[in-house]
Design a protein around this motif. Structure first.
Motif, PDB file in Angstrom:
ATOM      1  N   LEU A 120       0.826  -1.208   0.000  1.00  0.00           N
ATOM      2  CA  LEU A 120       0.000   0.000   0.000  1.00  0.00           C
ATOM      3  C   LEU A 120       0.855   1.251   0.000  1.00  0.00           C
ATOM      4  CD1 LEU A 120      -2.858  -0.965   2.508  1.00  0.00           C
ATOM      5  CD2 LEU A 120      -2.946  -0.935   0.029  1.00  0.00           C
ATOM      6  N   SER A 121       1.947   1.216   0.748  1.00  0.00           N
ATOM      7  CA  SER A 121       2.868   2.356   0.759  1.00  0.00           C
ATOM      8  C   SER A 121       3.472   2.565  -0.621  1.00  0.00           C
ATOM      9  CB  SER A 121       3.975   2.112   1.793  1.00  0.00           C
ATOM     10  OG  SER A 121       4.925   3.148   1.755  1.00  0.00           O
ATOM     11  N   HIS A 124       0.883   4.096  -2.979  1.00  0.00           N
ATOM     12  CA  HIS A 124       0.712   5.525  -2.738  1.00  0.00           C
ATOM     13  C   HIS A 124       1.921   6.333  -3.218  1.00  0.00           C
ATOM     14  CE1 HIS A 124      -3.118   5.395  -0.705  1.00  0.00           C
ATOM     15  NE2 HIS A 124      -2.696   4.446   0.104  1.00  0.00           N
ATOM     16  N   GLU A 125       3.103   5.748  -3.113  1.00  0.00           N
ATOM     17  CA  GLU A 125       4.300   6.421  -3.628  1.00  0.00           C
ATOM     18  C   GLU A 125       4.237   6.548  -5.146  1.00  0.00           C
ATOM     19  OE1 GLU A 125       6.912   7.858  -2.203  1.00  0.00           O
ATOM     20  OE2 GLU A 125       6.091   7.507  -0.193  1.00  0.00           O
ATOM     21  N   LYS A 127       1.628   6.807  -6.929  1.00  0.00           N
ATOM     22  CA  LYS A 127       0.600   7.761  -7.347  1.00  0.00           C
ATOM     23  C   LYS A 127       1.165   9.159  -7.597  1.00  0.00           C
ATOM     24  CE  LYS A 127      -3.613   5.691  -5.498  1.00  0.00           C
ATOM     25  NZ  LYS A 127      -4.769   5.892  -4.596  1.00  0.00           N
ATOM     26  N   THR A 128       2.244   9.513  -6.908  1.00  0.00           N
ATOM     27  CA  THR A 128       2.831  10.844  -7.095  1.00  0.00           C
ATOM     28  C   THR A 128       3.374  11.022  -8.516  1.00  0.00           C
ATOM     29  OG1 THR A 128       3.373  10.969  -4.739  1.00  0.00           O
ATOM     30  CG2 THR A 128       4.526  12.489  -6.214  1.00  0.00           C
ATOM     31  N   THR A 131       0.498  11.104 -11.007  1.00  0.00           N
ATOM     32  CA  THR A 131      -0.182  12.405 -11.085  1.00  0.00           C
ATOM     33  C   THR A 131       0.623  13.384 -11.929  1.00  0.00           C
ATOM     34  OG1 THR A 131      -1.127  12.041  -8.880  1.00  0.00           O
ATOM     35  CG2 THR A 131      -1.151  14.291  -9.729  1.00  0.00           C
ATOM     36  N   HIS A 157      -3.160   3.015 -14.051  1.00  0.00           N
ATOM     37  CA  HIS A 157      -3.947   3.519 -12.919  1.00  0.00           C
ATOM     38  C   HIS A 157      -4.966   2.473 -12.450  1.00  0.00           C
ATOM     39  CE1 HIS A 157      -6.334   6.205 -10.442  1.00  0.00           C
ATOM     40  NE2 HIS A 157      -7.411   5.849 -11.133  1.00  0.00           N
ATOM     41  N   ASP A 161      -5.139   0.534  -8.875  1.00  0.00           N
ATOM     42  CA  ASP A 161      -6.381   0.600  -8.105  1.00  0.00           C
ATOM     43  C   ASP A 161      -6.865  -0.801  -7.747  1.00  0.00           C
ATOM     44  OD1 ASP A 161      -8.798   2.157  -7.169  1.00  0.00           O
ATOM     45  OD2 ASP A 161      -9.737   0.815  -8.625  1.00  0.00           O
ATOM     46  N   LEU A 164      -4.671  -2.146  -4.998  1.00  0.00           N
ATOM     47  CA  LEU A 164      -4.980  -1.455  -3.742  1.00  0.00           C
ATOM     48  C   LEU A 164      -6.202  -2.068  -3.070  1.00  0.00           C
ATOM     49  CD1 LEU A 164      -4.261   1.022  -1.947  1.00  0.00           C
ATOM     50  CD2 LEU A 164      -5.887   2.335  -3.308  1.00  0.00           C
TER      51      LEU A 164
END
Length: 334
Positions: A120-121, A124-125, A127-128, A131, A157, A161, A164
């Motif tokens: 999960l970490s 999220h990393e 995702k930066t 973006t 993406h 998802d 996740l």
């Protein structure tokens, strides 16, 4: 339990019967031994044996009865206490194994939690830069290149998802928040996120929402819609996807219908199995076989019934039937 008790001691019972018959035979061949006295002895000893078996049954089966009736879990407090040396051997052996299993389960749970947190970490990393990549793609003037890059970005993406939510599913009960969710903004938001893919494939949406709200968890339900929509888009070309909602007898039904390639009838019973893709398009390397599996896991937690109708070459229809409010009494208290 009585039959098991007698079956366990059948050899001793047969031995006693043989000894009684032997005594009767001795009295029959030896005239010095009164036959009536021997019959009286056999009757009394038989009654004593029956009384003995009755007493031993109530004493010896208590441990095994409690062992048979206890829940199949690792709770040592429910394990029966031993009353005999043999029962003590069983109790010690089973307790030791249960303690080792509990320790191993605890270690595995810790490792699973650690792996989940690390993944999960990492997601999220990632995702930066994802973006940042999207912002860069939005500044590209070449429409064709922009469309292709947006499509590939969206594939990554959606895979992230999916991962996740896959890691969160084992703990879904702790994450549910049941409320009245408005269908229109939720569906439009999901369609908007898939817009570039739809434009590339010439796919439009026809939406008719007679029922405007459903009782569910917005975040997890959005994931279900996302999976069903991406499946519909993936297997359709230059057609429309119809989304409609109705309410009947207090139950809301949402249908997502496409005009794609459809599902082979022999595949329908297996489409929600983990890792299953297709038997007709088995060479499809893009399919992971996880989307519908995760959808099925989540809809069970949300108490949503799902029905699938499909015909090869004519499309597929998924129908989601939401529970009545009173069916969420237990779930809503979590």
């Amino acid at each position: 339990m009585i039959l098991k008790f007698l079956a366990e001691r059948i050899s001793w019972i047969l031995l006693i019967v043989i000894l009684q018959l032997l005594a009767l035979f001795v009295a029959f061949v030896d005239q010095t031994v009164p036959l009536s006295a021997m019959l009286y002895y056999i009757l009394l000893s038989g009654l004593l044996v029956i009384l003995f078996l009755f007493i031993r049954y109530s004493k010896e089966t208590r441990f095994y009865t409690e062992l048979e009736e206890r829940d199949n879990d690792l709770d040592l407090t429910t394990f029966p206490e031993a009353d005999s040396p043999f029962e003590a051997v069983i109790e010690t052996n089973v307790r030791d194994q249960m303690e080792r299993l509990m320790q191993e389960a605890s270690r595995n749970q810790s490792l699973l939690e650690q792996e989940k947190d690390e993944l999960l970490s990492w997601i999220h990393e990632v995702k930066t830069p994802m973006t940042a990549m999207r912002l860069i793609i939005d500044r590209i003037d070449d429409f064709k290149l922009k469309s292709q890059l947006t499509f590939e970005w969206m594939r990554i993406h959606l895979l992230l998802d999916q991962q996740l939510h896959q890691k969160r599913i084992p703990f879904i009960e702790n994450d549910l928040y049941i409320e009245q969710v408005e269908l229109e903004p939720l569906l439009f938001n999901e369609i908007k996120s898939l817009r570039s893919w739809c434009m590339q494939k010439g796919i439009g949406f026809d939406i008719d929402l007679q029922a405007e709200t459903v009782l569910t968890d917005a975040k997890w339900f959005a994931f279900i819609c996302r999976q069903l929509m991406t499946n519909a888009i993936k297997y359709s070309e230059k057609s429309e996807i119809t989304i409609a909602s109705t309410e009947e007898a207090g139950r809301v039904q949402l249908t997502i219908q496409d005009e794609g390639r459809g599902i082979d009838p022999r595949d329908l019973p297996r489409i929600f199995e983990k890792g299953f893709t297709s038997t007709t398009e088995h060479q499809d390397q893009a399919a992971t076989g996880m989307g519908l599996y995760l959808t099925d896991r989540i809809r069970k937690a949300l108490k949503i019934d799902i029905d699938v109708e499909s015909e090869l070459g004519k499309g597929t229809t998924f129908t989601l039937s939401f529970p009545k409010p009173n069916e969420f009494t237990k779930l809503g208290s979590m």
